[in-house]
Design an enzyme around this catalytic site. Structure first.
Site, PDB file in Angstrom:
ATOM      1  N   HIS A  21      -5.979   2.617   1.392  1.00 26.66           N
ATOM      2  CA  HIS A  21      -5.173   3.735   1.899  1.00 26.66           C
ATOM      3  C   HIS A  21      -5.808   4.418   3.121  1.00 26.66           C
ATOM      4  CE1 HIS A  21      -3.173   3.083  -1.817  1.00 26.66           C
ATOM      5  NE2 HIS A  21      -3.943   3.826  -2.581  1.00 26.66           N
ATOM      6  N   ASP A  63       0.890  -1.157   0.000  1.00 22.10           N
ATOM      7  CA  ASP A  63       0.000   0.000   0.000  1.00 22.10           C
ATOM      8  C   ASP A  63       0.924   1.202   0.000  1.00 22.10           C
ATOM      9  OD1 ASP A  63      -1.499   2.221   0.719  1.00 22.10           O
ATOM     10  OD2 ASP A  63      -2.823   1.084   2.042  1.00 22.10           O
ATOM     11  N   HIS A  64       0.993   1.897  -1.128  1.00 18.31           N
ATOM     12  CA  HIS A  64       2.045   2.917  -1.237  1.00 18.31           C
ATOM     13  C   HIS A  64       1.848   4.063  -0.236  1.00 18.31           C
ATOM     14  CE1 HIS A  64      -0.797   5.137  -3.760  1.00 18.31           C
ATOM     15  NE2 HIS A  64      -0.029   6.188  -3.629  1.00 18.31           N
TER      16      HIS A  64
HETATM   17  C1  BG6 Z   1      -3.847   4.960  -6.072  1.00 20.39           C
HETATM   18  C2  BG6 Z   1      -5.208   5.081  -6.684  1.00 20.39           C
HETATM   19  O1  BG6 Z   1      -3.766   3.821  -5.254  1.00 20.39           O
HETATM   20  O2  BG6 Z   1      -3.584   6.112  -5.292  1.00 20.39           O
HETATM   21  C3  BG6 Z   1      -5.302   6.323  -7.531  1.00 20.39           C
HETATM   22  O3  BG6 Z   1      -5.468   3.939  -7.489  1.00 20.39           O
HETATM   23  C4  BG6 Z   1      -4.930   7.531  -6.715  1.00 20.39           C
HETATM   24  O4  BG6 Z   1      -6.623   6.489  -8.054  1.00 20.39           O
HETATM   25  C5  BG6 Z   1      -3.590   7.310  -6.044  1.00 20.39           C
HETATM   26  O5  BG6 Z   1      -4.855   8.634  -7.589  1.00 20.39           O
HETATM   27  C6  BG6 Z   1      -3.290   8.436  -5.089  1.00 20.39           C
HETATM   28  O6  BG6 Z   1      -1.980   8.286  -4.653  1.00 20.39           O
HETATM   29  P1  BG6 Z   1      -1.150   9.542  -4.211  1.00 20.39           P
HETATM   30  O7  BG6 Z   1       0.127   8.992  -3.692  1.00 20.39           O
HETATM   31  O8  BG6 Z   1      -1.000  10.391  -5.432  1.00 20.39           O
HETATM   32  O9  BG6 Z   1      -1.981  10.221  -3.172  1.00 20.39           O
END
Ligand code: BG6
Length: 510
Positions: free
Chosen positions: A256, A193-194
């Site tokens: 997230h 989960d980034h």
């Molecule tokens: C991803 C989603 O996991 O996270 C995207 O699939 C979203 O739709 C993105 O835009 C948001 O990531 P960050 O790091 O730009 O907030």
């Protein structure tokens, strides 16, 4: 400067080969390669490593090396690229072109792995990164299992990083997990989960458990509400075919946002590694009671953007985005009121909202403290000075603000709201980090703390599944119900107002 490694993360990871399935895709060029390069630059990649890309695009090692060289120069935010480091990286990169549904591709993979192991004298550790469409997750793992590449032995470990989404709903998540479990043990599966790789998200743990001043107030006696906002100005870009099947609840909330909420609400873990943190996060998720259909109707809001303006530019409605159905009922906005039913948080509402094409790009958590028990100051203007608030800026602003009350200079006692600020940009925050560095590194050293364990994934689906079911049974009739560039449907403001609050948005660390 590359962001310095987290404390304790100061040894290079184990020697290994990193196999990236989906090596010619967007994730690989924008995030994975720059992150691996940054790790190399920090001395955190093992000396004996190799990258082996697998994708359908035709090509050989030389082609792949040329591709990634132009990609790293285009996509790495770490400038300038150190050519000596890159050359070392480049010559340790290999490529296999092949269809992931074909056994022949995996047989080729096995042969190339053996060759690279021998040629570069890398022991048997292998990290497989599934940067492919979710429909291929179990296919790839099954194929790896069939040729014996998932089995760990004395020669080395085998770990698999699985991208999101993990399932489309509770039953498909369970089915996927069962399929993966046929070939892999839980401790070999790294569900990424980034958000958990973001510096500021990890800092929630340090902020809460590295300081003694906050913990005594971190509960229902002092905190009145918690808000989590994840707002994007972007639309669905070129991901319409995926997003139209997913929607904001699956795309952002199930993973997230619930993860961030769990870090905010969890009990102190007994240690900061392995399963302690994951055990505590799970307990929070389990304490979020799934809502009844009646509660869903009154405590959840969904929205879809219509045409509007972002930064002065006209943008189309969601239904006009490429690969999106003209009659789509997919939500691009969600607002919810959740309850964490445990002793610490009973009766403290957790409001969350997320959406695409909103008025600002920001992720922030606002903790609203209760008013003082006895109002000694500012009695005549209690509404003008809000109680203390703590704002955790996750992105793009990164830092923390605590709003406190102070006396305005002058002969009379009048109060002002004064922010105490901590801004990551003044704290040696290096540029160029993608957020994937920590996660890749943790997988290489075998630390699963920041990855989702299956029980949490399952519990998160148990929270969102009933909501999705009700929404599906009662399709929204008012879509599109917010203009691109706004803060979402008005019903989201009404939802929070019903509980006596309003959404807060702190544009900048002042
Ligand atoms: C991803 C989603 O996991 O996270 C995207 O699939 C979203 O739709 C993105 O835009 C948001 O990531 P960050 O790091 O730009 O907030």
């Amino acid at each position: 400067m590359v962001t310095p490694p987290p404390a304790g993360h100061d040894r290079p990871g184990d020697p290994c080969i990193i196999v990236i399935f989906g090596a010619s895709g967007d994730l690989t060029k924008r995030k994975l390669l720059p992150a691996l390069y940054n790790l190399k630059a920090l001395g955190l990649l093992p000396k004996d490593f190799a990258i082996l890309g697998v994708a359908v695009s035709p090509g050989d090692d030389q082609w792949f090396r040329d591709e990634i060289t132009s990609e790293i120069h285009e996509f790495s935010a770490h400038r300038p690229i150190d050519e000596t480091i890159w050359e070392e990286f480049r010559k340790r990169s290999f490529y296999i072109s092949g269809d992931l549904n074909s056994t022949a591709t995996f047989e080729k993979l096995k042969t190339v792995l053996e060759r690279v192991h021998g040629q570069l004298k890398i022991p048997g550790n292998i990290l497989f990164y599934l940067a492919v469409a979710p429909t291929l997750f179990s296919t790839v793992v099954r194929q790896l299992g069939a040729i014996g590449l998932t089995k760990e032995d004395e020669k080395g470990w085998r770990r698999v990083i699985v991208e999101k989404p993990f399932g489309h709903d509770l039953s498909s998540a369970r089915a996927l997990n069962n399929e993966l479990s046929q070939e892999l043990k839980e401790n070999q599966i790294y569900r990424i989960d980034h958000y958990l790789g973001k510096e500021t998200v990890q800092n929630i743990l340090v902020f809460r458990f590295g300081n003694s001043v906050f913990e005594p107030t971190w509960n229902r006696r002092y905190i009145e509400y918690v808000q989590v906002t994840v707002a994007e100005t972007l639309g669905v870009e070129l991901r319409g075919s995926y997003y139209d099947q997913a929607g904001a609840m699956r795309d952002m909330v199930q993973n997230h946002i619930l993860s961030v909420l769990a870090l905010i609400a969890m009990e102190p873990p007994s240690s900061i590694s392995g399963d302690s943190v994951r055990d505590e996060k799970l307990k929070v998720l389990e304490a979020i009671r799934p809502m009844s259909p009646e509660e869903i109707l009154s405590n959840t809001i969904r929205g879809q953007y219509g045409a509007g303006e972002i930064s002065g530019e006209a943008v189309p409605a969601y239904r006009r985005e490429p690969q999106v159905s003209l009659s789509s009922n997919t939500e691009t906005f969600v607002a919810l009121k959740l309850s964490v039913e445990n002793w610490r948080w009973a009766q403290v509402p957790f409001f969350i909202r997320t959406g695409k094409r909103l008025a600002a790009h920001t992720t922030q958590v606002v903790i609203g403290f209760r008013t003082v028990p006895l109002l000694l100051f500012g009695k005549n203007m209690p509404n003008h000075i809000p109680p203390n608030r703590l704002v955790l800026y996750i992105q793009p602003e990164e830092g923390i603000t605590l709003d406190i009350h102070a006396k305005r200079p002058g002969p009379k006692i009048t109060l002002a709201n004064v922010p105490l600020n901590f801004n990551y940009s003044e704290f040696g925050r290096g540029d160029g980090a993608t957020g994937y560095e920590t996660l890749l590194y943790d997988c290489i050293i075998g630390d699963p703390t920041l990855f989702h364990r299956y029980d949490s994934v399952d519990t998160s689906w148990q929270i969102v599944d009933p909501i999705l079911d009700v929404w599906q049974a009662l399709p929204a009739r008012d879509f599109p119900n917010y203009a691109a560039g706004s803060w979402g449907p008005e019903s989201s403001d009404r939802l929070i107002a019903k509980f006596g609050h309003q959404w807060h948005h702190y544009p900048k660390i002042s």
